[in-house]
Write an enzyme that holds these catalytic residues in place. Sequence first.
Site, PDB file in Angstrom:
ATOM      1  N   ARG A 141      -5.028   7.260  10.987  1.00 30.69           N
ATOM      2  CA  ARG A 141      -3.652   6.833  11.251  1.00 30.69           C
ATOM      3  C   ARG A 141      -3.586   5.314  11.255  1.00 30.69           C
ATOM      4  O   ARG A 141      -4.585   4.660  10.943  1.00 30.69           O
ATOM      5  CB  ARG A 141      -3.181   7.396  12.586  1.00 30.69           C
ATOM      6  CG  ARG A 141      -3.976   6.909  13.788  1.00 30.69           C
ATOM      7  CD  ARG A 141      -3.417   7.542  15.048  1.00 30.69           C
ATOM      8  NE  ARG A 141      -4.090   7.051  16.231  1.00 30.69           N
ATOM      9  CZ  ARG A 141      -3.786   7.447  17.466  1.00 30.69           C
ATOM     10  NH1 ARG A 141      -2.832   8.331  17.668  1.00 30.69           N
ATOM     11  NH2 ARG A 141      -4.422   6.964  18.499  1.00 30.69           N
ATOM     12  N   THR A 143      -3.966   1.620  12.038  1.00 34.22           N
ATOM     13  CA  THR A 143      -4.926   0.890  12.878  1.00 34.22           C
ATOM     14  C   THR A 143      -4.596  -0.589  12.970  1.00 34.22           C
ATOM     15  O   THR A 143      -5.153  -1.292  13.803  1.00 34.22           O
ATOM     16  CB  THR A 143      -6.356   0.998  12.305  1.00 34.22           C
ATOM     17  OG1 THR A 143      -6.352   0.397  10.999  1.00 34.22           O
ATOM     18  CG2 THR A 143      -6.844   2.437  12.219  1.00 34.22           C
ATOM     19  N   TRP A 154      -9.863  -3.056  -1.501  1.00 36.52           N
ATOM     20  CA  TRP A 154      -9.062  -2.370  -2.532  1.00 36.52           C
ATOM     21  C   TRP A 154      -9.240  -3.049  -3.892  1.00 36.52           C
ATOM     22  O   TRP A 154      -9.339  -2.391  -4.929  1.00 36.52           O
ATOM     23  CB  TRP A 154      -7.580  -2.333  -2.140  1.00 36.52           C
ATOM     24  CG  TRP A 154      -7.276  -1.334  -1.051  1.00 36.52           C
ATOM     25  CD1 TRP A 154      -6.673  -1.584   0.133  1.00 36.52           C
ATOM     26  CD2 TRP A 154      -7.567   0.077  -1.067  1.00 36.52           C
ATOM     27  NE1 TRP A 154      -6.572  -0.420   0.866  1.00 36.52           N
ATOM     28  CE2 TRP A 154      -7.108   0.605   0.153  1.00 36.52           C
ATOM     29  CE3 TRP A 154      -8.176   0.938  -1.977  1.00 36.52           C
ATOM     30  CZ2 TRP A 154      -7.234   1.961   0.490  1.00 36.52           C
ATOM     31  CZ3 TRP A 154      -8.310   2.283  -1.655  1.00 36.52           C
ATOM     32  CH2 TRP A 154      -7.840   2.770  -0.439  1.00 36.52           C
ATOM     33  N   SER A 210      -6.333   5.975  -6.894  1.00 34.93           N
ATOM     34  CA  SER A 210      -4.956   5.644  -6.509  1.00 34.93           C
ATOM     35  C   SER A 210      -4.374   6.728  -5.589  1.00 34.93           C
ATOM     36  O   SER A 210      -3.626   6.417  -4.652  1.00 34.93           O
ATOM     37  CB  SER A 210      -4.116   5.501  -7.790  1.00 34.93           C
ATOM     38  OG  SER A 210      -2.768   5.478  -7.477  1.00 34.93           O
ATOM     39  N   HIS A 213      -5.809   6.162  -2.145  1.00 34.66           N
ATOM     40  CA  HIS A 213      -5.123   5.012  -1.552  1.00 34.66           C
ATOM     41  C   HIS A 213      -3.731   5.457  -1.043  1.00 34.66           C
ATOM     42  O   HIS A 213      -3.339   5.147   0.089  1.00 34.66           O
ATOM     43  CB  HIS A 213      -4.993   3.925  -2.623  1.00 34.66           C
ATOM     44  CG  HIS A 213      -4.592   2.572  -2.123  1.00 34.66           C
ATOM     45  ND1 HIS A 213      -4.672   1.452  -2.895  1.00 34.66           N
ATOM     46  CD2 HIS A 213      -4.066   2.162  -0.935  1.00 34.66           C
ATOM     47  CE1 HIS A 213      -4.243   0.394  -2.212  1.00 34.66           C
ATOM     48  NE2 HIS A 213      -3.857   0.808  -1.017  1.00 34.66           N
ATOM     49  N   ARG A 242       5.245   1.773   0.298  1.00 38.89           N
ATOM     50  CA  ARG A 242       3.851   1.904  -0.165  1.00 38.89           C
ATOM     51  C   ARG A 242       3.660   3.076  -1.126  1.00 38.89           C
ATOM     52  O   ARG A 242       2.797   3.032  -1.999  1.00 38.89           O
ATOM     53  CB  ARG A 242       2.913   2.116   1.022  1.00 38.89           C
ATOM     54  CG  ARG A 242       2.748   0.915   1.932  1.00 38.89           C
ATOM     55  CD  ARG A 242       2.105   1.341   3.223  1.00 38.89           C
ATOM     56  NE  ARG A 242       2.061   0.307   4.223  1.00 38.89           N
ATOM     57  CZ  ARG A 242       0.973  -0.385   4.558  1.00 38.89           C
ATOM     58  NH1 ARG A 242      -0.167  -0.137   3.960  1.00 38.89           N
ATOM     59  NH2 ARG A 242       1.024  -1.295   5.498  1.00 38.89           N
ATOM     60  N   CYS A 339     -13.053  -2.054   9.404  1.00 37.57           N
ATOM     61  CA  CYS A 339     -12.428  -1.361  10.538  1.00 37.57           C
ATOM     62  C   CYS A 339     -13.135  -0.017  10.660  1.00 37.57           C
ATOM     63  O   CYS A 339     -13.201   0.734   9.685  1.00 37.57           O
ATOM     64  CB  CYS A 339     -10.935  -1.182  10.232  1.00 37.57           C
ATOM     65  SG  CYS A 339     -10.124   0.240  10.974  1.00 37.57           S
ATOM     66  N   CYS A 342     -11.153   3.179   9.713  1.00 42.46           N
ATOM     67  CA  CYS A 342     -10.833   3.209   8.278  1.00 42.46           C
ATOM     68  C   CYS A 342     -12.118   3.488   7.484  1.00 42.46           C
ATOM     69  O   CYS A 342     -12.118   4.202   6.482  1.00 42.46           O
ATOM     70  CB  CYS A 342     -10.234   1.888   7.826  1.00 42.46           C
ATOM     71  SG  CYS A 342      -8.913   1.292   8.881  1.00 42.46           S
TER      72      CYS A 342
HETATM   73  P1  FAD Z   1      -2.541  -2.226   0.407  1.00 39.60           P
HETATM   74  O1  FAD Z   1      -2.376  -0.792   0.772  1.00 39.60           O
HETATM   75  O2  FAD Z   1      -3.704  -2.968   0.949  1.00 39.60           O
HETATM   76  O3  FAD Z   1      -2.541  -2.312  -1.184  1.00 39.60           O
HETATM   77  C1  FAD Z   1      -2.942  -3.508  -1.886  1.00 39.60           C
HETATM   78  C2  FAD Z   1      -2.303  -3.504  -3.273  1.00 39.60           C
HETATM   79  O4  FAD Z   1      -2.775  -2.373  -4.017  1.00 39.60           O
HETATM   80  C3  FAD Z   1      -0.773  -3.328  -3.237  1.00 39.60           C
HETATM   81  O5  FAD Z   1      -0.119  -4.560  -3.136  1.00 39.60           O
HETATM   82  C4  FAD Z   1      -0.488  -2.628  -4.557  1.00 39.60           C
HETATM   83  O6  FAD Z   1      -0.333  -3.552  -5.623  1.00 39.60           O
HETATM   84  C5  FAD Z   1      -1.729  -1.805  -4.821  1.00 39.60           C
HETATM   85  N1  FAD Z   1      -1.566  -0.396  -4.405  1.00 39.60           N
HETATM   86  C6  FAD Z   1      -1.175   0.060  -3.197  1.00 39.60           C
HETATM   87  N2  FAD Z   1      -1.217   1.401  -3.169  1.00 39.60           N
HETATM   88  C7  FAD Z   1      -1.625   1.798  -4.399  1.00 39.60           C
HETATM   89  C8  FAD Z   1      -1.855   3.066  -4.988  1.00 39.60           C
HETATM   90  N3  FAD Z   1      -1.709   4.195  -4.294  1.00 39.60           N
HETATM   91  N4  FAD Z   1      -2.241   3.121  -6.277  1.00 39.60           N
HETATM   92  C9  FAD Z   1      -2.412   1.982  -6.995  1.00 39.60           C
HETATM   93  N5  FAD Z   1      -2.227   0.743  -6.476  1.00 39.60           N
HETATM   94  C10 FAD Z   1      -1.845   0.656  -5.200  1.00 39.60           C
HETATM   95  N6  FAD Z   1      -5.128   1.049   7.509  1.00 39.60           N
HETATM   96  C11 FAD Z   1      -4.732   1.827   8.543  1.00 39.60           C
HETATM   97  O7  FAD Z   1      -3.812   1.448   9.280  1.00 39.60           O
HETATM   98  N7  FAD Z   1      -5.333   3.043   8.788  1.00 39.60           N
HETATM   99  C12 FAD Z   1      -6.339   3.517   8.002  1.00 39.60           C
HETATM  100  O8  FAD Z   1      -6.883   4.596   8.260  1.00 39.60           O
HETATM  101  C13 FAD Z   1      -6.778   2.703   6.921  1.00 39.60           C
HETATM  102  N8  FAD Z   1      -7.790   3.105   6.126  1.00 39.60           N
HETATM  103  C14 FAD Z   1      -8.235   2.292   5.133  1.00 39.60           C
HETATM  104  C15 FAD Z   1      -9.304   2.696   4.341  1.00 39.60           C
HETATM  105  C16 FAD Z   1      -9.773   1.862   3.341  1.00 39.60           C
HETATM  106  C17 FAD Z   1     -10.942   2.327   2.487  1.00 39.60           C
HETATM  107  C18 FAD Z   1      -9.189   0.578   3.128  1.00 39.60           C
HETATM  108  C19 FAD Z   1      -9.720  -0.361   2.073  1.00 39.60           C
HETATM  109  C20 FAD Z   1      -8.114   0.172   3.902  1.00 39.60           C
HETATM  110  C21 FAD Z   1      -7.633   1.018   4.902  1.00 39.60           C
HETATM  111  N9  FAD Z   1      -6.544   0.642   5.686  1.00 39.60           N
HETATM  112  C22 FAD Z   1      -6.129   1.454   6.710  1.00 39.60           C
HETATM  113  C23 FAD Z   1      -5.766  -0.551   5.354  1.00 39.60           C
HETATM  114  C24 FAD Z   1      -4.584  -0.191   4.415  1.00 39.60           C
HETATM  115  O9  FAD Z   1      -5.018   0.626   3.337  1.00 39.60           O
HETATM  116  C25 FAD Z   1      -3.917  -1.422   3.810  1.00 39.60           C
HETATM  117  O10 FAD Z   1      -4.870  -2.179   3.121  1.00 39.60           O
HETATM  118  C26 FAD Z   1      -3.230  -2.307   4.853  1.00 39.60           C
HETATM  119  O11 FAD Z   1      -2.298  -1.543   5.575  1.00 39.60           O
HETATM  120  C27 FAD Z   1      -2.484  -3.476   4.170  1.00 39.60           C
HETATM  121  O12 FAD Z   1      -1.529  -2.950   3.283  1.00 39.60           O
HETATM  122  P2  FAD Z   1      -0.841  -3.768   2.117  1.00 39.60           P
HETATM  123  O13 FAD Z   1       0.628  -3.621   2.283  1.00 39.60           O
HETATM  124  O14 FAD Z   1      -1.379  -5.144   2.086  1.00 39.60           O
HETATM  125  O15 FAD Z   1      -1.218  -3.011   0.763  1.00 39.60           O
END
Ligand code: FAD
Length: 412
Positions: A141, A143, A154, A210, A213, A242, A339, A342
């Site tokens: 969830r 974090t 990513w 993707s 993600h 997202r 984290c 995560c």
């Molecule tokens: P991010 O989600 O970091 O995305 C970065 C960029 O990737 C976006 O700007 C977009 O251009 C591209 N993108 C986004 N989604 C997709 C997609 N589905 N397909 C293709 N491109 C895409 N956070 C938590 O709160 N709880 C968790 O359990 C958690 N688990 C994680 C697990 C991993 C392995 C990682 C690397 C991160 C995790 N995070 C978690 C962090 C979360 O995924 C985001 O990185 C964070 O919330 C910041 O989000 P952001 O808006 O910067 O975009």
Amino acid sequence: ICRLRDSGAIDDLRCEFHALEEVNHQLAPLIRQIAQASFFKYYRVDLYRPCSFWNSDGLCVLRDCEVKPADDSEIPVEWTTAAGENHGANHPIDQVDFAPFGKSYQPFGATCDYQDSDFCVLGDERSANGVYVDLLKNPERFTGYAGPSANSVWEAIYEENCFDVPAHIKALTSSQNVITEFSQFESLQQHRQALLNECKEKRVFYRVISGLHASISTHLCREYFNQTTQEWGPNLDCFMSRVGHFPDRLQNIYFNYALLLRSVFRLSSYFIDREFCTGHKEEDAWLKAKIQELVATCLALPDGFNENELFLDNEAAYLKEEFKDNFRNVTRIMDCVGCEKCRLWGKLQTRGFGTALKVLFSYDEDRLLPTADIHLDRGEVVALVNTLNQFSKSIEAIQQFHQLYHDVHYSS
Ligand code: FAD
């Protein structure tokens, strides 16, 4: 969401959105029950392996990032003995250098554990630092983990370990091209067209990443912590920005669900024959019956994902090795997630997909696999079932967000 779901088809699958939602409606209660059984709720993981790709800043100190290991007394004694748990020690493991496919991110100073058939590395199973974690007490969830560390992970996954997704596809999935209203469907058509021009194996790899993600984003938005009210709950804006506004990301969640279901289908005989030992005979028998029910339902499902359409042409063998190497690197990159929670779910789910891909692509039979041929350790089985559970929950969440979107925008 609505137009996309009504449009029906999902690229590269033989079934449609609504068909998969109906399947999930049928399977979800069963999968939830199975995931709550002791056999599946305890997962062994090493959360402190160093990042092999760059100097990471260590783990974050946010309260919601913390993972509480299970108490030793909770773990069946059968699992802690070599014979009961089989951390892979009985299988010959090749010591092989890291794959050459990560371009700028080459891991340094280490070798890895895997067999030729594996799509993921198995280090955690054998690590002295591995601990059992109760997954139910540490749900995936929100974090608060974000910023440069999350971005680097990513980025490493997409930029270095994914096949080269052409720039025009990336442009269509970037935030500047958000499909804000359902009128901009030409973007979706363009996106589909661009993706269709890639070879299918590369598309599958990209969809798996993707989709994972997108599923992680869906979970963090469904269980989001509102700083103002200090309450946990769904956050529609978070979800739409997202996932909901990106048709391809939605599709990829359904695609991954179908792929995971297909691997469970192929493991039918194995699941029926294998013991799920927890040391409690009654619970073991109950679980066995539930697994049989899951298998019977999976056997009756219409075809969705068809693995027999991949790795067919002259370059198939090379492509498959490249696919495996790249995916193994994705599993290693999870050690760089800053984290704990995560990292836990990132490791579990990449392992779940590694297991599914191994089941689909490392055996010659084209349908059900004979039990005797299959070598999976407990961690792989637990990861596969819990990953299926996470995607099943994501599909439910998408339906809930769809309803919420409708209530917010169209009621009154
Ligand atoms: P991010 O989600 O970091 O995305 C970065 C960029 O990737 C976006 O700007 C977009 O251009 C591209 N993108 C986004 N989604 C997709 C997609 N589905 N397909 C293709 N491109 C895409 N956070 C938590 O709160 N709880 C968790 O359990 C958690 N688990 C994680 C697990 C991993 C392995 C990682 C690397 C991160 C995790 N995070 C978690 C962090 C979360 O995924 C985001 O990185 C964070 O919330 C910041 O989000 P952001 O808006 O910067 O975009």
